[in-house]
Design a protein around this motif. Structure first.
Motif, PDB file in Angstrom:
ATOM      1  N   ASP A 171     171.293  36.217  41.252  1.00 12.83           N
ATOM      2  CA  ASP A 171     170.747  37.452  41.822  1.00 12.83           C
ATOM      3  C   ASP A 171     169.233  37.380  41.900  1.00 12.83           C
ATOM      4  N   ARG A 172     168.623  38.409  42.476  1.00 13.90           N
ATOM      5  CA  ARG A 172     167.173  38.409  42.707  1.00 13.90           C
ATOM      6  C   ARG A 172     166.373  38.419  41.419  1.00 13.90           C
ATOM      7  N   ARG A 173     166.991  38.864  40.339  1.00 12.85           N
ATOM      8  CA  ARG A 173     166.288  38.921  39.054  1.00 12.85           C
ATOM      9  C   ARG A 173     166.402  37.612  38.282  1.00 12.85           C
ATOM     10  N   ARG A 175     169.257  35.984  37.406  1.00 10.45           N
ATOM     11  CA  ARG A 175     170.410  35.883  36.522  1.00 10.45           C
ATOM     12  C   ARG A 175     171.496  35.060  37.202  1.00 10.45           C
ATOM     13  N   ALA A 193     166.377  32.256  42.720  1.00 10.48           N
ATOM     14  CA  ALA A 193     165.974  33.666  42.691  1.00 10.48           C
ATOM     15  C   ALA A 193     164.708  33.894  43.512  1.00 10.48           C
ATOM     16  N   ASN A 197     163.832  36.503  47.010  1.00  9.39           N
ATOM     17  CA  ASN A 197     162.767  37.506  47.063  1.00  9.39           C
ATOM     18  C   ASN A 197     161.776  37.254  48.194  1.00  9.39           C
ATOM     19  N   ASP A 226     170.556  41.134  47.506  1.00  7.80           N
ATOM     20  CA  ASP A 226     170.495  41.249  46.051  1.00  7.80           C
ATOM     21  C   ASP A 226     170.949  39.991  45.327  1.00  7.80           C
ATOM     22  N   PRO A 315     160.765  42.265  33.710  1.00  8.15           N
ATOM     23  CA  PRO A 315     161.494  43.538  33.838  1.00  8.15           C
ATOM     24  C   PRO A 315     162.157  43.939  32.520  1.00  8.15           C
ATOM     25  N   ASP A 317     164.773  45.679  32.241  1.00  6.20           N
ATOM     26  CA  ASP A 317     166.224  45.520  32.375  1.00  6.20           C
ATOM     27  C   ASP A 317     166.666  44.130  31.938  1.00  6.20           C
ATOM     28  N   ASP A 318     165.828  43.122  32.231  1.00 11.79           N
ATOM     29  CA  ASP A 318     166.156  41.763  31.788  1.00 11.79           C
ATOM     30  C   ASP A 318     166.140  41.667  30.265  1.00 11.79           C
TER      31      ASP A 318
END
Length: 516
Positions: A171-173, A175, A193, A197, A226, A315, A317-318
């Motif tokens: 995904d873009r983050r 992962r 990733a 982006n 995404d 981030p 969230d990460d």
């Protein structure tokens, strides 16, 4: 697919391969059949077509001229139909086809070219039916896998039944959502990733040394890219069926990503509500206890963590995802919530209080590796029951922000840093800068203008607890010289080192940011 070998395999056609040494060309896909008797048909033959001829051109042009025309046009091969007038292949034609790498097939007398055309149409129809059946079967299998919660891993497992290609979903983050047939490196995941982006994302990404890797884009709920499905093989190694399968899988992965985004949004809202309940105090202890049990966190002795990256670009969230995975690996149920400045984690703690800082240190190091962060700081609260969570959470978050602002330890409790440094760490840096400039601005300006060392003298004086003799010896000056310097500092700052309140001001100003 339609090939020369597949046509030859039909016994009703009476075909014989004359150039068996060109086995690779015989098994290559052909576009269609083209019948011609023109001496030079190169202008009308499309690349990949199989040419059918009875050799009526032979009296007008040489076999070499005709074969060269087919090679220029990119023909897939030549079928020579024998007739009563030409009951055998011209000898030079065989040698020329071998030399030009052009497959040659003999068609026996009495079989019309129309029979070959009908056979080719039947084969093409069988191929299309097989592809459609495979697409429908794969679509049903993918839908079933997603409905059962198999996720991205389930999608790749379905693809494994159709292709042996190594596949990766990122995904873009950054992962890795799933991988099959490969063990991607951290650098490959990072590059994958980064490509997602870019605007617009590329169709191929340099994940391999030999050649770029094909990328199939996966859209989320808002139509944005995404995630990406990568094939860790060059595009040249993929067949048309492989490309169709991956394109179909990418569309189903879009459904999975959209579903995950919706679930994550619900979970984030649920976590934010629970965090607000905890911060509201003991009045909602019952609701907090019930919500924590939904996360598998029972009542009892609870540990509170506040985690934050030293790097602003990591981030939160990460951090939350990495922390959740580490707690799960230790078999510890945990509630995590990403706030605006930190990540909060609450878990049951059945070990001793002395083991909590040790675990926090290991947790910090593990998150650094998983989230590719430079440094992760963790503030710890004391062990508490549900009713005491608010106080410990507030303390843990304060400690976390202090650690983040300082180059000190990565983990600490409120008791570890309950000093003036914690208060300074909680201040806005701009406020602290203004205070420092107000107290020491004149001293620093004097030092810069007169090339004196008044600020250094003050630091050494306070570091030696205001002892005149010790300070003079440390500076290698006479005590009277030291007294003159301190008098000059008092004039410039308006603060006397013999008054406690003034000493506190000077000490705090020196503890703040230093001008380099």
């Amino acid at each position: 697919m339609l090939t020369i070998s597949r046509l030859v395999a039909d016994p009703a056609l009476g075909l014989r391969i004359v150039t068996p040494e060109l086995a690779e060309r015989l098994s290559a896909e052909i576009r269609w059949l083209h019948t011609t008797e023109l001496p030079d048909p190169s202008r009308y033959i499309r690349p990949g077509e199989l040419v059918l001829t009875n050799g009526l051109w032979y009296p007008r042009v040489s076999a070499e001229q005709f074969v060269d025309a087919l090679v220029r046009a990119g023909a897939a091969g030549l079928v020579f139909g024998l007739t009563a007038q030409t009951p055998a292949l011209p000898e030079e034609l065989v040698a020329l086809c071998i030399a030009r790498d052009l497959p040659l097939v003999e068609l026996c007398i009495g079989v019309p070219f129309a029979a070959l055309t009908r056979a080719a149409a039947r084969i093409q129809n069988e191929v299309l039916q097989a592809e459609l059946t495979a697409t429908v079967r794969r679509g049903n299998a993918l839908a079933t896998a997603l409905s059962r919660g198999s996720g991205a891993v389930g999608v790749l497992e379905i693809l494994r039944g159709d292709t042996e290609l190594p596949l990766l979903v990122v995904d873009r983050r950054g992962r890795c959502l799933a991988a099959i047939g490969c063990a991607p490196t951290a650098e490959q995941i990072r590059l994958a990733a980064a490509a997602l982006n870019r605007t617009p994302p590329p169709l191929e990404v340099d994940l391999l040394v030999a050649a770029p890797s094909p990328l199939y884009l996966v859209e989320g709920a808002m139509g944005e890219i995404d995630a990406g499905l990568y094939c860790l093989e060059p595009a040249a190694a993929m067949t048309a069926a492989d490309r169709e399968a991956l394109d179909q899988a990418a569309r189903f992965l879009s459904l999975e990503v959209t579903k995950q985004q919706a679930v994550q949004a619900i979970e984030a809202r649920f976590a934010a509500e629970l965090l607000e309940m905890i911060l509201s105090g003991p009045g909602r202890t019952g609701e907090v206890s019930q919500r924590l049990r939904a996360y598998g966190v029972p009542d009892g002795s609870l540990a509170v963590f506040a985690l934050a990256p030293a790097d602003e670009d990591v981030p939160l969230d990460d951090i939350a995802d990495a922390a959740g995975a580490i707690f799960a690996a230790h078999g510890i149920p945990v509630f995590t919530a990403a706030g605006s400045r930190d990540v909060v984690a609450v878990c049951p703690w059945e070990r001793t209080a002395a083991e909590l800082p040790i675990f926090a240190g290991e947790l910090s190091a593990d998150i650094v590796r998983r989230a590719s962060a430079r440094r992760i700081v963790i503030g710890l609260g004391e062990l508490a029951a549900v009713a005491g969570l608010r106080e410990q959470l507030v303390r843990a978050r304060e400690v976390c922000q202090v650690l983040r602002a300082q180059d000190g330890p990565d983990t600490a409790t409120f008791a570890d840093i309950a000093t003036h440094r914690m208060l300074l760490g909680l201040l806005d840096p701009q406020v602290l800068n203004r205070f420092t400039d107000q107290v020491l601005g004149a001293v620093r300006a004097h030092d810069a203008r007169a090339r004196t060392e008044l600020e250094h003298t003050l630091r050494v004086f306070l570091a030696n607890d205001g002892r005149w003799g010790v300070t003079a010896a440390a500076l290698h000056v006479h005590v009277n010289t030291l007294r003159n310097r301190m008098a000059r500092i008092a004039e410039l700052t308006g603060r006397d080192v013999d008054r406690l309140a003034d000493v506190v001001d000077l000490f705090l100003a020196l503890t703040g940011p230093q001008r380099g």
